[in-house]
Design a protein around this motif. Structure first.
Motif, PDB file in Angstrom:
ATOM      1  N   GLU A   4      -4.866  14.075   3.669  1.00  0.00           N
ATOM      2  CA  GLU A   4      -4.139  14.174   4.934  1.00  0.00           C
ATOM      3  C   GLU A   4      -2.959  13.204   4.884  1.00  0.00           C
ATOM      4  N   VAL A   5      -1.828  13.653   5.375  1.00  0.00           N
ATOM      5  CA  VAL A   5      -0.613  12.866   5.228  1.00  0.00           C
ATOM      6  C   VAL A   5       0.230  12.915   6.509  1.00  0.00           C
ATOM      7  N   ILE A   6       0.896  11.794   6.786  1.00  0.00           N
ATOM      8  CA  ILE A   6       1.872  11.759   7.884  1.00  0.00           C
ATOM      9  C   ILE A   6       3.244  11.567   7.254  1.00  0.00           C
ATOM     10  N   ILE A   7       4.168  12.453   7.578  1.00  0.00           N
ATOM     11  CA  ILE A   7       5.501  12.417   6.967  1.00  0.00           C
ATOM     12  C   ILE A   7       6.543  12.099   8.020  1.00  0.00           C
ATOM     13  N   LYS A   8       7.429  11.154   7.698  1.00  0.00           N
ATOM     14  CA  LYS A   8       8.582  10.884   8.559  1.00  0.00           C
ATOM     15  C   LYS A   8       9.824  11.307   7.794  1.00  0.00           C
ATOM     16  N   GLY A   9      10.639  12.171   8.397  1.00  0.00           N
ATOM     17  CA  GLY A   9      11.814  12.614   7.670  1.00  0.00           C
ATOM     18  C   GLY A   9      12.784  13.356   8.560  1.00  0.00           C
ATOM     19  N   PHE A  10      13.591  14.201   7.920  1.00  0.00           N
ATOM     20  CA  PHE A  10      14.637  14.938   8.628  1.00  0.00           C
ATOM     21  C   PHE A  10      14.579  16.406   8.233  1.00  0.00           C
ATOM     22  N   LEU A  11      14.823  17.269   9.221  1.00  0.00           N
ATOM     23  CA  LEU A  11      14.772  18.709   9.001  1.00  0.00           C
ATOM     24  C   LEU A  11      15.914  19.184   8.111  1.00  0.00           C
ATOM     25  N   ALA A  12      15.663  20.283   7.405  1.00  0.00           N
ATOM     26  CA  ALA A  12      16.722  20.924   6.630  1.00  0.00           C
ATOM     27  C   ALA A  12      17.683  21.627   7.587  1.00  0.00           C
ATOM     28  N   LYS A  13      18.946  21.714   7.168  1.00  0.00           N
ATOM     29  CA  LYS A  13      19.951  22.354   8.021  1.00  0.00           C
ATOM     30  C   LYS A  13      19.741  23.856   8.139  1.00  0.00           C
ATOM     31  N   ASP A  14      19.088  24.469   7.137  1.00  0.00           N
ATOM     32  CA  ASP A  14      18.989  25.935   7.128  1.00  0.00           C
ATOM     33  C   ASP A  14      17.846  26.478   7.985  1.00  0.00           C
ATOM     34  N   GLY A  15      17.123  25.599   8.697  1.00  0.00           N
ATOM     35  CA  GLY A  15      16.089  26.057   9.633  1.00  0.00           C
ATOM     36  C   GLY A  15      14.766  26.401   8.979  1.00  0.00           C
ATOM     37  N   THR A  16      14.647  26.233   7.673  1.00  0.00           N
ATOM     38  CA  THR A  16      13.377  26.518   6.990  1.00  0.00           C
ATOM     39  C   THR A  16      12.418  25.328   7.165  1.00  0.00           C
ATOM     40  N   PRO A  17      11.121  25.541   6.945  1.00  0.00           N
ATOM     41  CA  PRO A  17      10.183  24.404   7.048  1.00  0.00           C
ATOM     42  C   PRO A  17      10.310  23.475   5.843  1.00  0.00           C
ATOM     43  N   THR A  18      11.431  22.811   5.796  1.00  0.00           N
ATOM     44  CA  THR A  18      11.734  21.891   4.693  1.00  0.00           C
ATOM     45  C   THR A  18      12.179  20.573   5.299  1.00  0.00           C
ATOM     46  N   VAL A  19      11.732  19.488   4.711  1.00  0.00           N
ATOM     47  CA  VAL A  19      12.055  18.189   5.279  1.00  0.00           C
ATOM     48  C   VAL A  19      12.316  17.192   4.156  1.00  0.00           C
ATOM     49  N   ASN A  20      13.244  16.271   4.407  1.00  0.00           N
ATOM     50  CA  ASN A  20      13.478  15.159   3.497  1.00  0.00           C
ATOM     51  C   ASN A  20      12.693  13.967   4.033  1.00  0.00           C
ATOM     52  N   ALA A  21      11.756  13.481   3.255  1.00  0.00           N
ATOM     53  CA  ALA A  21      10.881  12.392   3.732  1.00  0.00           C
ATOM     54  C   ALA A  21      11.508  11.040   3.452  1.00  0.00           C
ATOM     55  N   SER A  22      11.694  10.250   4.512  1.00  0.00           N
ATOM     56  CA  SER A  22      12.059   8.850   4.280  1.00  0.00           C
ATOM     57  C   SER A  22      10.809   8.048   3.950  1.00  0.00           C
ATOM     58  N   SER A  23       9.657   8.524   4.431  1.00  0.00           N
ATOM     59  CA  SER A  23       8.381   7.909   4.047  1.00  0.00           C
ATOM     60  C   SER A  23       7.247   8.894   4.308  1.00  0.00           C
ATOM     61  N   PHE A  24       6.130   8.685   3.600  1.00  0.00           N
ATOM     62  CA  PHE A  24       4.916   9.415   3.958  1.00  0.00           C
ATOM     63  C   PHE A  24       3.721   8.491   3.780  1.00  0.00           C
ATOM     64  N   THR A  25       2.706   8.730   4.600  1.00  0.00           N
ATOM     65  CA  THR A  25       1.529   7.858   4.588  1.00  0.00           C
ATOM     66  C   THR A  25       0.279   8.680   4.320  1.00  0.00           C
ATOM     67  N   LEU A  26      -0.485   8.276   3.304  1.00  0.00           N
ATOM     68  CA  LEU A  26      -1.783   8.904   3.064  1.00  0.00           C
ATOM     69  C   LEU A  26      -2.756   8.305   4.086  1.00  0.00           C
ATOM     70  N   VAL A  27      -3.266   9.155   4.975  1.00  0.00           N
ATOM     71  CA  VAL A  27      -4.026   8.665   6.138  1.00  0.00           C
ATOM     72  C   VAL A  27      -5.289   7.925   5.716  1.00  0.00           C
ATOM     73  N   GLU A  28      -6.087   8.546   4.832  1.00  0.00           N
ATOM     74  CA  GLU A  28      -7.372   7.931   4.463  1.00  0.00           C
ATOM     75  C   GLU A  28      -7.163   6.631   3.691  1.00  0.00           C
ATOM     76  N   ALA A  29      -6.212   6.640   2.783  1.00  0.00           N
ATOM     77  CA  ALA A  29      -5.951   5.442   1.967  1.00  0.00           C
ATOM     78  C   ALA A  29      -5.172   4.385   2.743  1.00  0.00           C
ATOM     79  N   LYS A  30      -4.627   4.789   3.903  1.00  0.00           N
ATOM     80  CA  LYS A  30      -3.798   3.907   4.737  1.00  0.00           C
ATOM     81  C   LYS A  30      -2.669   3.290   3.907  1.00  0.00           C
ATOM     82  N   LYS A  31      -2.021   4.101   3.099  1.00  0.00           N
ATOM     83  CA  LYS A  31      -0.954   3.583   2.242  1.00  0.00           C
ATOM     84  C   LYS A  31       0.322   4.379   2.466  1.00  0.00           C
TER      85      LYS A  31
END
Lengths: 163, 129
Positions: free
Chosen positions: B93-120
């Motif tokens: 399970e992951v939490i992603i912080k980022g920005f949407l793609a301009k073309d409206g597709t489900p694509t994102v540029n992640a500035s960070s992501f966190t593995l929930v269970e590992a808390k990393k």
């Protein structure tokens, strides 16, 4: 004689108020350009955590402050905030709606805004809080981004006054 | 013969260089810095290639529909330096912080992501965690 004394007193009181107002009120008017060297890397690099405009053109009056924000590969966006904290519509790129409000807090300007847009994950609402502090020819903007269900993240950018 | 060999070597070099150059685009050309987004989901696939690693993440919308997102992250070397291993990924399970793609597709540029269970947390710019 009594009338003259009263008139003088009133004039002095008004004058003192004006001086205090001028001394205590920060003025952010000017053109400010982001300093890559002074800002944290994640606001100017290829993978920003929070995006900041590369240039801010600011005009401030006693009642409001207008900001034209220019970012890379985007047309400039303008906003005029009432300094009494009332909510205003903010110009945003197509597909985004944004409202904001500004208030002077001591030597700082605090701008809070709410941005809404749709995404493949559904509607997204993001809150921003910007705290502006000017020190001579340097403007520091601390920006916090919060999305529902998320922990807030904060980044700081520094701008140099160019005019 | 030497000239032909030299030309062939240069051509091959250019061809090999072209692929990563094409993949290495600027942020503002592809993503919308005005549309920050936070996603929470499960990693279903990992693309472990240069210059950007790609995560494929199943995210459940408010209406219950599951959408698979493509998440562009830092390169594998940057992620490995922060302690990430290829086998850490799928099913996490992951939490992603980022920005949407301009073309409206489900694509994102992640500035960070966190593995929930590992808390990393893993950041794309490793100097600013």
């Amino acid at each position: 004689m009594q009338r003259v004394t009263i008139a003088l007193g009133v004039a002095l009181a008004l004058g003192a108020q004006t001086v205090a107002f001028a001394q205590g009120r920060p003025d952010f008017t000017g053109t400010w350009r982001i300093s890559q060297a002074k800002s944290s890397r994640s606001v100017v690099g290829n993978t920003p955590d929070i995006q900041f405009p590369s240039q801010l053109e600011v005009k401030q009056t006693a009642s409001d402050i207008s900001v034209i924000a220019t970012s890379v590969r985007q047309r400039p966006l303008s906003a005029t905030y009432k300094l009494d904290g009332s909510k205003v519509d903010v110009q945003a790129p197509e597909g985004i709606t944004e409202t904001g409000q500004a208030v002077l807090n001591g030597s700082s300007l605090v701008i809070t805004s709410r941005r809404s847009f749709s995404s493949p994950a559904g509607d997204v609402v993001v809150d921003f809080k910007e705290v502006w502090t000017a020190n001579g020819n340097e403007l520091t903007v601390e920006k916090t981004r919060t999305q529902v269900g998320d922990t807030p993240s904060t980044q700081k950018a520094v701008y140099d006054k160019t005019s | 013969m030497r000239t032909i060999l030299a030309l062939a070597t240069v051509s091959l070099g250019l061809l090999l260089a072209a692929a990563p150059l094409r993949a290495h685009h600027s942020f503002s050309a592809t993503y919308d810095g005005n549309k920050p987004i936070t996603l929470r989901g499960t990693i279903v696939k990992m693309g472990w290639q240069n210059p950007h690693a790609h995560l494929y993440v199943d995210v459940k919308n408010a209406d219950g529909k599951v959408v698979t997102w493509e998440v562009e992250s830092a390169g594998p070397t940057t992620l490995m330096k922060q302690g990430l291993r290829k086998e850490d990924f799928v099913g996490a399970e992951v939490i992603i912080k980022g920005f949407l793609a301009k073309d409206g597709t489900p694509t994102v540029n992640a500035s960070s992501f966190t593995l929930v269970e590992a808390k990393k947390e893993f950041v794309s710019d490793e100097k600013t965690p």
